[in-house]
Write a protein that holds these residues in place. Sequence first.
Motif, mmCIF file in Angstrom:
data_model
loop_
_atom_site.group_PDB
_atom_site.id
_atom_site.type_symbol
_atom_site.label_atom_id
_atom_site.label_comp_id
_atom_site.label_asym_id
_atom_site.label_seq_id
_atom_site.Cartn_x
_atom_site.Cartn_y
_atom_site.Cartn_z
ATOM 1 N N VAL A 92 0.837 -1.208 0.000
ATOM 2 C CA VAL A 92 0.000 0.000 0.000
ATOM 3 C C VAL A 92 0.869 1.255 0.000
ATOM 4 N N MET A 93 2.033 1.213 0.688
ATOM 5 C CA MET A 93 2.932 2.361 0.712
ATOM 6 C C MET A 93 3.606 2.589 -0.639
ATOM 7 N N ALA A 94 3.863 1.518 -1.382
ATOM 8 C CA ALA A 94 4.560 1.644 -2.670
ATOM 9 C C ALA A 94 3.745 2.457 -3.676
ATOM 10 N N VAL A 95 2.429 2.322 -3.628
ATOM 11 C CA VAL A 95 1.561 3.008 -4.599
ATOM 12 C C VAL A 95 1.685 4.538 -4.479
ATOM 13 N N PRO A 96 1.482 5.147 -3.297
ATOM 14 C CA PRO A 96 1.609 6.601 -3.220
ATOM 15 C C PRO A 96 3.047 7.092 -3.388
ATOM 16 N N THR A 97 4.043 6.279 -3.013
ATOM 17 C CA THR A 97 5.433 6.709 -3.165
ATOM 18 C C THR A 97 5.776 6.897 -4.640
ATOM 19 N N VAL A 98 5.442 5.914 -5.461
ATOM 20 C CA VAL A 98 5.671 6.033 -6.902
ATOM 21 C C VAL A 98 4.719 7.065 -7.504
ATOM 22 N N GLY A 99 3.468 7.067 -7.016
ATOM 23 C CA GLY A 99 2.476 8.001 -7.544
ATOM 24 C C GLY A 99 2.880 9.451 -7.379
ATOM 25 N N MET A 100 3.450 9.797 -6.226
ATOM 26 C CA MET A 100 3.882 11.180 -6.003
ATOM 27 C C MET A 100 5.061 11.547 -6.902
ATOM 28 N N ALA A 101 5.935 10.579 -7.161
ATOM 29 C CA ALA A 101 7.086 10.847 -8.032
ATOM 30 C C ALA A 101 6.649 11.111 -9.469
ATOM 31 N N LEU A 102 5.549 10.480 -9.887
ATOM 32 C CA LEU A 102 5.099 10.581 -11.281
ATOM 33 C C LEU A 102 3.863 11.458 -11.448
ATOM 34 N N LEU A 103 3.414 12.111 -10.374
ATOM 35 C CA LEU A 103 2.167 12.878 -10.405
ATOM 36 C C LEU A 103 2.235 14.042 -11.404
ATOM 37 N N PRO A 104 1.287 14.123 -12.349
ATOM 38 C CA PRO A 104 1.258 15.271 -13.268
ATOM 39 C C PRO A 104 0.991 16.580 -12.514
ATOM 40 N N THR A 105 1.464 17.661 -13.054
ATOM 41 C CA THR A 105 1.319 18.954 -12.393
ATOM 42 C C THR A 105 -0.067 19.548 -12.606
ATOM 43 N N HIS A 106 -0.343 20.621 -11.877
ATOM 44 C CA HIS A 106 -1.612 21.344 -12.024
ATOM 45 C C HIS A 106 -1.757 21.914 -13.424
ATOM 46 N N GLU A 107 -0.632 22.348 -14.019
ATOM 47 C CA GLU A 107 -0.678 22.896 -15.379
ATOM 48 C C GLU A 107 -1.070 21.842 -16.410
ATOM 49 N N THR A 108 -0.828 20.560 -16.078
ATOM 50 C CA THR A 108 -1.102 19.481 -17.028
ATOM 51 C C THR A 108 -2.532 18.952 -16.916
ATOM 52 N N ILE A 109 -2.982 18.659 -15.680
ATOM 53 C CA ILE A 109 -4.306 18.039 -15.510
ATOM 54 C C ILE A 109 -5.244 18.868 -14.621
ATOM 55 N N GLY A 110 -4.832 20.081 -14.268
ATOM 56 C CA GLY A 110 -5.715 20.977 -13.523
ATOM 57 C C GLY A 110 -5.973 20.513 -12.093
ATOM 58 N N MET A 111 -7.210 20.677 -11.643
ATOM 59 C CA MET A 111 -7.580 20.385 -10.257
ATOM 60 C C MET A 111 -7.451 18.903 -9.900
ATOM 61 N N LEU A 112 -7.379 18.066 -10.925
ATOM 62 C CA LEU A 112 -7.219 16.636 -10.663
ATOM 63 C C LEU A 112 -5.886 16.351 -9.961
ATOM 64 N N SER A 113 -4.891 17.200 -10.211
ATOM 65 C CA SER A 113 -3.567 16.991 -9.613
ATOM 66 C C SER A 113 -3.604 17.060 -8.081
ATOM 67 N N PRO A 114 -4.113 18.137 -7.466
ATOM 68 C CA PRO A 114 -4.174 18.145 -5.998
ATOM 69 C C PRO A 114 -5.128 17.104 -5.427
ATOM 70 N N ILE A 115 -6.185 16.762 -6.166
ATOM 71 C CA ILE A 115 -7.115 15.735 -5.679
ATOM 72 C C ILE A 115 -6.404 14.385 -5.595
ATOM 73 N N VAL A 116 -5.658 14.048 -6.660
ATOM 74 C CA VAL A 116 -4.898 12.791 -6.651
ATOM 75 C C VAL A 116 -3.847 12.811 -5.547
ATOM 76 N N LEU A 117 -3.206 13.973 -5.338
ATOM 77 C CA LEU A 117 -2.201 14.100 -4.286
ATOM 78 C C LEU A 117 -2.798 13.789 -2.913
ATOM 79 N N ILE A 118 -4.002 14.306 -2.668
ATOM 80 C CA ILE A 118 -4.665 14.056 -1.379
ATOM 81 C C ILE A 118 -4.995 12.571 -1.227
ATOM 82 N N ILE A 119 -5.453 11.941 -2.314
ATOM 83 C CA ILE A 119 -5.750 10.509 -2.271
ATOM 84 C C ILE A 119 -4.482 9.709 -1.956
ATOM 85 N N LEU A 120 -3.380 10.091 -2.571
ATOM 86 C CA LEU A 120 -2.115 9.415 -2.305
ATOM 87 C C LEU A 120 -1.676 9.606 -0.855
ATOM 88 N N ARG A 121 -1.902 10.799 -0.309
ATOM 89 C CA ARG A 121 -1.576 11.058 1.095
ATOM 90 C C ARG A 121 -2.425 10.184 2.021
#
Length: 268
Positions: A41-70
């Motif tokens: 379960v820890m591996a998923v957010p660790t890799v996810g945060m490293a590869l997370l697209p920026t706000h400029e790329t996917i908009g509000m979805l970026s911080p939403i995904v970040l919160i889910i990973l947290r």
Amino acid sequence: LLKVFAVFAVGYFARPIGAVIFGSIGDRLGRKKALLLSLVVMAVPTVGMALLPTHETIGMLSPIVLIILRVLQGISIGGEFTGATAYLSEHSADDRRGLAGSLTVSSAMLGILLGSLVYTLMEWFCTPDFIQIWGWRLAFLGGFGILIIAAWLRWTMPVSPHFQKAKSEGKLATHPVRSCLRNHFGALMRGVLLISLPAMLCYALTVYMSDYLHKQAGFTRSAAGLMVTIAIAMAVVIPVLVGAWSDRIGRRPIIRMGFIASIIWSVP
């Protein structure tokens, strides 16, 4: 700043959930399986945060995904810390249980120390633009390397003797959470209250203090990071010494002295 820490705090609200989920798995299926699963379960957010697209790329979805990973991180750590503490305690002799339990705290602080050290070194040797664009992603990828080592260690570790004994005697809990709330609610609440002060002080130091020293006390980011790193390094060593001491004089005097010292030291 409050919004940044709010995103960070979301993971901590998820920790009790993780402790309940993986604690229950540990009681029913064994500590080893619970610790392996929490690592996945820890591996998923660790890799996810490293590869997370920026706000400029996917908009509000970026911080939403970040919160889910947290949240996933928090759930995992809730299972990691409690499961490791139980596992070490169950493998230790009665006169070494304080030392064994302290290794969980010391190891956790060692991980935080590595994170603080990475942050400090990047502030010293990297440009702000590099840190903003790529640097923080590389730090998470480095963390994934540590997860691979941890997975190998857990795959090869022995099963808890207490769990094996309970399983052979047919005494495994069918509903661990229900049983805990029904039979040990008072002890559970005392445990929550006892851990709240050191947990609060720990994250005031490891999470907030560096930013406070930079923005309020006027230190450079690298100097603030170095001071916090030194303090965290002390927190790696001291729990082991105190844990071993508690095996000699008991837990209660240590807890009382710790609470009094925390109140006194908070003033200066």
